[in-house]
Write a protein that holds these residues in place. Structure first.
Motif, short mmCIF file in Angstrom:
data_model
loop_
_atom_site.label_atom_id
_atom_site.label_comp_id
_atom_site.label_asym_id
_atom_site.label_seq_id
_atom_site.Cartn_x
_atom_site.Cartn_y
_atom_site.Cartn_z
N THR A 186 24.97 -5.45 28.96
CA THR A 186 26.09 -4.82 29.66
C THR A 186 27.02 -4.15 28.65
N PRO A 187 27.31 -2.85 28.79
CA PRO A 187 28.25 -2.21 27.88
C PRO A 187 29.63 -2.88 27.97
N VAL A 188 30.24 -3.11 26.83
CA VAL A 188 31.52 -3.81 26.80
C VAL A 188 32.66 -2.79 26.69
N LEU A 189 33.47 -2.73 27.74
CA LEU A 189 34.69 -1.93 27.76
C LEU A 189 35.87 -2.87 27.57
N PHE A 190 36.87 -2.42 26.86
CA PHE A 190 37.97 -3.29 26.41
C PHE A 190 39.30 -2.60 26.65
N VAL A 191 40.20 -3.28 27.37
CA VAL A 191 41.58 -2.81 27.53
C VAL A 191 42.45 -3.64 26.60
N PRO A 192 43.09 -3.05 25.60
CA PRO A 192 43.87 -3.82 24.64
C PRO A 192 45.06 -4.54 25.30
N PRO A 193 45.50 -5.63 24.68
CA PRO A 193 46.67 -6.34 25.21
C PRO A 193 47.90 -5.43 25.21
N TYR A 194 48.68 -5.55 26.27
CA TYR A 194 49.87 -4.73 26.48
C TYR A 194 49.51 -3.25 26.65
N GLU A 195 48.21 -2.95 26.68
CA GLU A 195 47.74 -1.55 26.77
C GLU A 195 48.37 -0.72 25.65
N TRP A 196 48.44 -1.30 24.47
CA TRP A 196 49.14 -0.68 23.33
C TRP A 196 48.30 -0.86 22.07
N TYR A 197 48.00 0.22 21.39
CA TYR A 197 47.05 0.21 20.27
C TYR A 197 47.21 1.51 19.50
N ASN A 198 46.50 1.61 18.37
CA ASN A 198 46.48 2.87 17.64
C ASN A 198 45.03 3.22 17.26
N ALA A 199 44.87 4.30 16.54
CA ALA A 199 43.53 4.80 16.21
C ALA A 199 42.75 3.79 15.38
N GLU A 200 43.45 3.01 14.55
CA GLU A 200 42.79 1.99 13.74
C GLU A 200 42.12 0.94 14.64
N HIS A 201 42.82 0.54 15.68
CA HIS A 201 42.26 -0.47 16.60
C HIS A 201 41.09 0.10 17.39
N GLY A 218 35.12 0.23 17.94
CA GLY A 218 33.86 0.95 17.81
C GLY A 218 32.91 0.29 16.82
N GLU A 219 33.46 -0.26 15.73
CA GLU A 219 32.62 -0.95 14.74
C GLU A 219 31.94 -2.18 15.35
N MET A 220 32.55 -2.74 16.39
CA MET A 220 31.97 -3.90 17.07
C MET A 220 31.02 -3.50 18.20
N GLY A 221 30.91 -2.21 18.46
CA GLY A 221 30.11 -1.76 19.59
C GLY A 221 30.83 -1.90 20.91
N VAL A 222 32.15 -1.90 20.88
CA VAL A 222 32.98 -2.08 22.07
C VAL A 222 33.74 -0.77 22.33
N GLY A 223 33.80 -0.36 23.59
CA GLY A 223 34.50 0.87 23.96
C GLY A 223 35.92 0.58 24.39
N LEU A 224 36.90 1.12 23.66
CA LEU A 224 38.30 0.91 24.00
C LEU A 224 38.73 1.92 25.06
N ILE A 225 39.26 1.41 26.16
CA ILE A 225 39.75 2.27 27.24
C ILE A 225 41.18 1.87 27.58
N ASN A 226 41.83 2.72 28.36
CA ASN A 226 43.18 2.42 28.81
C ASN A 226 43.41 3.11 30.14
N PHE A 227 44.56 2.82 30.75
CA PHE A 227 44.87 3.43 32.04
C PHE A 227 45.25 4.91 31.86
N THR A 228 45.08 5.66 32.93
CA THR A 228 45.48 7.06 32.94
C THR A 228 46.99 7.12 33.16
N PRO A 229 47.75 7.74 32.26
CA PRO A 229 49.21 7.77 32.43
C PRO A 229 49.64 8.74 33.53
N GLY A 230 50.85 8.52 34.06
CA GLY A 230 51.43 9.47 35.00
C GLY A 230 51.85 8.88 36.32
#
Length: 272
Positions: A156-171, A176-188
């Motif tokens: 199963t592909p692993v999608l990940f929403v960071p805590p507090y939905e707050w992160y930067n490019a480093e995270h 990605g190095e772990m094979g995990v896809g970082l996603i977040n909510f659509t703003p607006g």
């Protein structure tokens, strides 16, 4: 005696190695669809804006008072959601039956960090508050806990929403190095404001949150096409959003939207 000791040592070493192998099982990085939208930090935040489809996702950490009514609302309407849970949530004995229900009813389930740390200061997003080792260990622990609960079956592909939905490019890169896809909510739309309790300076009544989502859909050129709409599984509010969820689903359905699982919305067909 020495042979017995050596046999015990070898057995213990093999057990440790086996456990490490399970915990660090390599993941294949999710292949996102070509029409997805990323934010400035590399997180995938929206699906195809030309398709009248959207996904409901829910994050949970220490609170879960809205989880059962949310699951009921989704079941009644045949909607599959995305549930992103911390290790704190999954380990909570009071919430484990709801975790099992999420698995049984076929919702997408993904990590939200194990301990729900803040990755970057609110006022200085580019500065990391966690190391790469901490980030990866914490996230892997979360993934392992979800698997133990019956979610995220092998492959199963692993999608990940960071805590507090707050992160930067480093995270995003560490994910990605772990094979995990970082996603977040659509703003607006402002749906994510449902976490704020009464007395918080950003508190908004649930009725206004509903009204604002529907108003945004009308005024935005793309409506809610491809939207990842975030709500929370609880926060201790006296005016939670979940009583409005059925109305939201019904009104958007009447406006022609199809609700799909978040992996179906964001991933390339061959990667689901």
């Amino acid at each position: 005696m020495k042979l017995c000791y050596l046999a015990t040592l070898v057995a213990a070493t093999l057990a440790i190695d086996a456990a490490a192998t399970v915990g660090a099982e390599p993941l294949a990085a999710p292949a996102f669809a070509k029409d997805t939208v990323r934010d400035s930090e590399g997180g995938v935040i929206r699906g195809d804006v030309k398709a009248k489809r959207l996904s409901l996702i829910f994050t949970g950490d220490e609170f879960g008072e809205s989880a059962e009514p949310i699951l009921e609302t989704l079941r009644e309407r045949g909607v599959s959601g995305g549930f992103f849970l911390t290790g704190n949530f999954v380990r909570d004995k009071r919430l484990r039956p709801l975790v099992a229900r999420m698995v049984e009813e076929g919702h997408y389930m993904g990590p939200h960090s194990d301990s729900h740390p803040l990755y970057a200061p609110w006022g200085d997003r580019q500065r990391s508050l966690v190391t790469a080792d901490f980030f990866k260990d914490d996230l892997q622990k979360n993934i392992d806990g979800l698997r133990e609960a019956g979610a995220l079956a092998a492959g199963t592909p692993v999608l990940f929403v960071p805590p507090y939905e707050w992160y930067n490019a480093e995270h995003a890169a560490w994910s990605g190095e772990m094979g995990v896809g970082l996603i977040n909510f659509t703003p607006g739309s402002g749906s994510n404001r449902d976490y704020a309790r009464e007395g918080d300076r950003v508190f908004v009544p649930s009725q206004k949150i509903l009204d604002d989502i529907l108003a945004y859909e009308q005024k935005n050129p793309h409506g809610l096409n491809g939207f990842v709409l975030l709500l929370h599984l609880g926060s201790g509010r006296r005016d939670p959003f979940h009583p409005q969820l059925g109305t939201l689903c019904d009104k958007l359905s009447r406006r022609g939207y199809e609700f799909v699982r978040v992996d179906e919305l964001l991933l390339a067909p061959a990667a689901r």
